[in-house]
Design a protein around this motif. Structure first.
Motif, short mmCIF file in Angstrom:
data_model
loop_
_atom_site.label_atom_id
_atom_site.label_comp_id
_atom_site.label_asym_id
_atom_site.label_seq_id
_atom_site.Cartn_x
_atom_site.Cartn_y
_atom_site.Cartn_z
N GLY A 181 0.64 -1.12 0.16
CA GLY A 181 0.10 0.04 0.51
C GLY A 181 0.83 1.73 0.04
O GLY A 181 0.70 2.10 -0.66
N PHE A 182 1.69 0.90 1.03
CA PHE A 182 2.92 1.97 0.08
C PHE A 182 3.45 2.40 -0.91
O PHE A 182 3.95 3.73 -1.19
N GLY A 183 3.70 1.69 -0.75
CA GLY A 183 4.42 1.95 -2.57
C GLY A 183 3.65 2.12 -3.30
O GLY A 183 4.01 3.40 -4.47
N GLY A 184 2.89 2.03 -3.96
CA GLY A 184 1.63 2.10 -4.50
C GLY A 184 1.55 3.75 -3.72
O GLY A 184 1.09 4.35 -4.93
N LEU A 185 1.16 4.41 -3.10
CA LEU A 185 1.10 5.08 -2.64
C LEU A 185 2.20 6.17 -3.10
O LEU A 185 1.58 7.23 -3.54
N CYS A 186 3.15 6.03 -2.71
CA CYS A 186 4.20 6.40 -3.24
C CYS A 186 4.16 6.71 -4.97
O CYS A 186 4.31 7.99 -4.68
N ILE A 187 3.98 5.50 -5.50
CA ILE A 187 4.05 5.54 -7.27
C ILE A 187 2.79 6.79 -7.59
O ILE A 187 2.77 7.64 -8.53
N ALA A 188 1.88 7.09 -6.97
CA ALA A 188 0.64 7.88 -6.95
C ALA A 188 0.75 9.32 -6.93
O ALA A 188 1.14 9.83 -7.75
N LEU A 189 2.25 9.65 -5.96
CA LEU A 189 1.74 11.37 -5.33
C LEU A 189 2.74 10.89 -6.39
O LEU A 189 2.71 11.93 -6.38
N ILE A 190 3.92 10.49 -7.38
CA ILE A 190 4.93 10.80 -8.13
C ILE A 190 4.46 11.40 -8.80
O ILE A 190 4.49 12.08 -9.70
N THR A 191 3.49 10.70 -9.37
CA THR A 191 3.01 10.72 -10.95
C THR A 191 1.83 12.28 -10.90
O THR A 191 1.80 12.59 -11.68
N TYR A 192 0.95 12.36 -9.26
CA TYR A 192 0.42 13.24 -9.27
C TYR A 192 1.21 14.58 -9.09
O TYR A 192 0.96 15.87 -9.58
N HIS A 193 1.96 14.83 -8.46
CA HIS A 193 2.69 15.78 -8.25
C HIS A 193 3.86 15.91 -9.24
O HIS A 193 3.94 17.46 -9.44
N LEU A 194 4.32 15.28 -10.11
CA LEU A 194 5.09 15.59 -11.45
C LEU A 194 3.82 16.47 -12.62
O LEU A 194 4.54 16.92 -13.07
N ALA A 195 2.83 15.94 -12.81
CA ALA A 195 2.13 16.17 -13.67
C ALA A 195 2.13 17.58 -13.00
O ALA A 195 1.62 18.75 -13.89
N LEU A 196 1.36 17.62 -11.33
CA LEU A 196 1.32 19.48 -11.05
C LEU A 196 2.86 19.86 -11.80
O LEU A 196 2.70 21.52 -11.92
N TRP A 197 3.58 19.40 -10.81
CA TRP A 197 4.62 20.33 -11.25
C TRP A 197 5.22 20.55 -12.86
O TRP A 197 5.26 21.94 -13.81
N ALA A 198 4.88 20.15 -13.85
CA ALA A 198 4.77 20.40 -15.47
C ALA A 198 4.06 21.22 -15.51
O ALA A 198 4.01 21.74 -16.87
N THR A 199 2.41 21.94 -15.19
CA THR A 199 1.92 22.54 -15.31
C THR A 199 1.94 23.89 -14.29
O THR A 199 2.24 25.08 -15.15
N LEU A 200 3.01 23.23 -12.95
CA LEU A 200 3.06 24.71 -11.91
C LEU A 200 4.19 25.30 -11.43
O LEU A 200 4.21 26.22 -11.73
N ARG A 201 4.66 24.41 -11.69
CA ARG A 201 6.13 25.08 -11.85
C ARG A 201 6.57 25.24 -10.07
O ARG A 201 7.72 26.41 -10.26
N HIS A 202 5.96 24.58 -9.01
CA HIS A 202 6.08 25.28 -8.26
C HIS A 202 7.99 24.24 -7.70
O HIS A 202 7.88 23.07 -7.38
N VAL A 212 9.64 11.49 -1.94
CA VAL A 212 9.07 9.97 -2.25
C VAL A 212 9.85 9.38 -2.85
O VAL A 212 9.01 7.89 -2.66
N LEU A 213 10.06 9.21 -3.96
CA LEU A 213 10.90 8.26 -5.11
C LEU A 213 11.66 8.25 -3.81
O LEU A 213 12.29 6.51 -3.42
N ALA A 214 12.92 8.38 -2.95
CA ALA A 214 13.39 8.04 -1.68
C ALA A 214 13.09 7.13 -1.07
O ALA A 214 13.14 6.28 -0.41
N LEU A 215 11.93 7.45 -0.38
CA LEU A 215 11.42 6.62 0.61
C LEU A 215 10.81 5.59 0.01
O LEU A 215 10.58 4.37 0.45
N LEU A 216 10.71 5.69 -1.84
CA LEU A 216 9.64 4.32 -2.28
C LEU A 216 11.65 3.36 -2.12
O LEU A 216 10.58 2.32 -2.16
N GLY A 217 12.35 3.57 -2.09
CA GLY A 217 13.79 2.83 -2.42
C GLY A 217 13.71 2.53 -0.85
O GLY A 217 14.41 1.62 -0.84
N TYR A 218 13.41 3.69 0.14
CA TYR A 218 13.60 2.89 1.47
C TYR A 218 12.77 1.78 2.27
O TYR A 218 13.15 0.82 2.94
#
Length: 560
Positions: A181-202, A212-218
């Motif tokens: 569940g944690f791994g799936g949540l990490c992948i969803a969060l990375i996808t979601y925030h990268l998509a947001l970053w592509a639009t908003l650039r924060h 989150v990527l480092a935590l997925l590896g952890y």
């Protein structure tokens, strides 16, 4: 509501960190089976399993394991009497080799040796070494471990448990659900925030994705799932990866916090303090990963101290956020309160200030899941606030642009904005220069304030006298200019009639003179020629007695 959620999360985490699980069933699932009491003896030359099974005098059952320091040890279990298929499970620690000896009721001793690669092959989820025991007709009566080159950072052999295959399966399924569940949540969060970053650039979105990527590896390394992808990896190398990904995630979390708050929070020396703490954490992480085997106890202590320093800089950050009245302090406290509390407990465990605990060692997935759920709301709120600030800035920019382009008295275009809009128009253009008659006398009669009111009334009248597409500007004190296409049906005499009929402040009578010219307006030189001709026509109207219009062509031929 935020305060209630924060209090609940703190209570749950305090229970977790103190080793008091929320429900007994959940704790039993993580550490399957029945606990096995153990005693410790430092290994000496000549000791044999047969002798140690018979003679308990060598063993210390009261001293804390970490007090023995590093080295080679024997670990002897209490007396057992178990039948059927069994599995002995114990948490993975920094050790070079482990040999397990099982004594049965018929006097038989069955042994199995585990080097680093063998440990990886027997690693269950939760970084638990799961070693099946041979099923014999006689019952199992005692266990003995030979632990070589134990770093003894958290213990020599912690909390072994004896479990049935069914209990082991239940434990693995529970941990799979937790980490999956944690791994799936990490992948969803990375996808979601990268998509947001592509639009908003924060920037904070990229820092959050890195964390989150480092935590997925952890999660992959700390759970033991990494050995499924890399079956030949040594267990100590898996632990290096574990330390590396946790250190990187901690630095990324600090970078996220720094970019999440307003820049004013980090004014002065706080930004430098953050850089020093992040640099120390990265240095300690790399040292442990690359050369930690030279003195694992030393580098583990340096790692824990660097982590403690990273947590300490959060205190002045929160204080600065409070002093500067940051809009995001409550969000940060709500979403990061639980992970920070657990991190403090983990650092205390790393520094041997509190006892090791299985759930504390596996708490990151739980706390970061809670953080992720709350942080998604916090980041959504942060983006909303930034969007509102951006919209307000754009509105302010538009307002400033309007102020820069309009005459503050009449609201008409000023000379600069008028020329910018007029020059470059296609086709023949009609230019009218309107100048009020005897305006100085109006000012002397009703005062300058009254004169300003007259100018406003004249501006409104001019705007109502021409089509909406016409450009109307105040280009001098009482001088106005109008530009519109030459084919537009606008007669100067109609404008003069409207001015005479308009209701003016203090009931003063206002008339004007108009100069007219038609020509191209493609370039600035065209404007100068057109304006010169219209200005000469205006002079003709003034000379002819005012309150009238005159026209001149670009060839300077006058017409009535």
């Amino acid at each position: 509501m935020p305060r209630t959620l924060s209090v609940l999360s703190m209570v749950l985490l305090a229970m977790l960190c103190l080793g008091l699980p929320a429900t007994p069933a959940f704790a039993q699932a993580g550490l399957a089976g029945e606990p096995v009491a153990t005693c410790i003896a430092r290994a000496e030359s000549g000791m044999t399993p047969q002798e140690l099974f018979r003679e308990p005098a060598h063993f210390d059952c009261a001293t804390n394991q970490t007090a023995f320091g590093a080295g080679d040890f024997w670990v002897r279990s209490a007396r057992l009497r178990r039948d059927g298929p069994l599995e002995i499970r114990w948490p993975s620690l920094w050790q070079e080799r482990v040999a397990l000896y099982a004594l049965y009721g018929d006097g038989a001793i069955v042994s199995v040796a585990l080097d680093q690669q063998a440990v990886s092959r027997h690693l269950a989820l939760g970084a638990i070494i799961a070693q099946p025991l041979e099923a014999r007709a006689a019952p199992l009566v005692r266990l003995l471990w030979r632990v070589e080159h134990a770093a003894n950072l958290r213990g020599i052999l912690r909390e072994p448990r004896i479990a049935t295959p069914a209990q082991s399966v239940t434990s693995n399924l529970t941990m799979a659900a937790l980490y999956g569940g944690f791994g799936g949540l990490c992948i969803a969060l990375i996808t979601y925030h990268l998509a947001l970053w592509a639009t908003l650039r924060h920037r904070f979105q990229l820092a959050y994705c890195a964390m989150v990527l480092a935590l997925l590896g952890y999660a992959m390394s700390s759970s033991g799932a990494l050995v499924w992808l890399w079956p030949t990896i040594a267990n100590t190398d898996r632990m290096r990866v574990n330390y590396l990904t946790l250190g990187v995630s901690a630095v990324a979390a600090l970078a996220f916090a720094r970019s999440f708050f307003e820049p004013r929070v980090f004014a002065g020396g706080l930004a430098r303090l953050f850089n020093v703490a992040s640099g120390a954490m990265l240095a300690a992480t790399l040292a442990y990963t690359l050369i930690g085997s030279l003195d694992v106890r030393l580098f583990d202590r340096l790692y824990a101290l660097a982590f403690a320093g990273l947590l300490l800089v959060v205190i002045p950050m929160l204080w600065r956020a409070w002093v500067t009245r940051s809009n995001y302090l409550w969000l940060f406290a709500l979403t990061w309160g639980a992970p920070i509390v657990v991190a403090c407990f983990r650092v205390a465990s790393g520094l041997s200030l509190i006892h090791w605990n299985f759930w504390l060692d596996n708490s990151t997935a739980v706390t970061m899941t809670l953080e992720a759920l709350l942080s998604s709301l916090a980041i959504a709120y942060r983006v909303r606030v930034l969007s509102r600030e951006r919209d307000a800035a754009r509105e302010g920019e538009v307002a400033a642009l309007l102020l820069a382009e309009t005459d503050p008295l009449t609201g008409l275009l000023n000379r600069r904005a008028f020329l910018s809009a007029a020059i470059g128009r296609e086709g023949e253009q009609l230019l009218l220069i309107v100048d009020l008659d005897h305006f100085k006398l109006i000012n002397e009669t009703i005062g300058h304030d009254g004169g300003d009111e007259v100018l406003r009334a004249v501006a409104r009248t001019l705007q109502l006298s021409v089509p909406e597409a016409a450009l109307v500007a105040r280009i001098g004190g009482e001088e106005f200019a109008i530009v519109l296409p030459a084919e537009a049906a606008v007669e100067p005499r109609d404008i003069l009639d409207r001015l005479r009929a308009a209701r003016m402040p203090y009931d003063v009578s206002v008339t004007a003179s108009i100069g007219k010219c038609i020509g191209p307006l493609k370039r600035e030189v065209d404007w100068k020629a057109l304006y010169a001709a219209a200005d000469r026509a205006l002079f003709d109207a003034k000379s002819a007695g005012r309150d009238r219009a005159r026209m001149r062509s670009l060839s300077d031929r006058a017409a009535a």
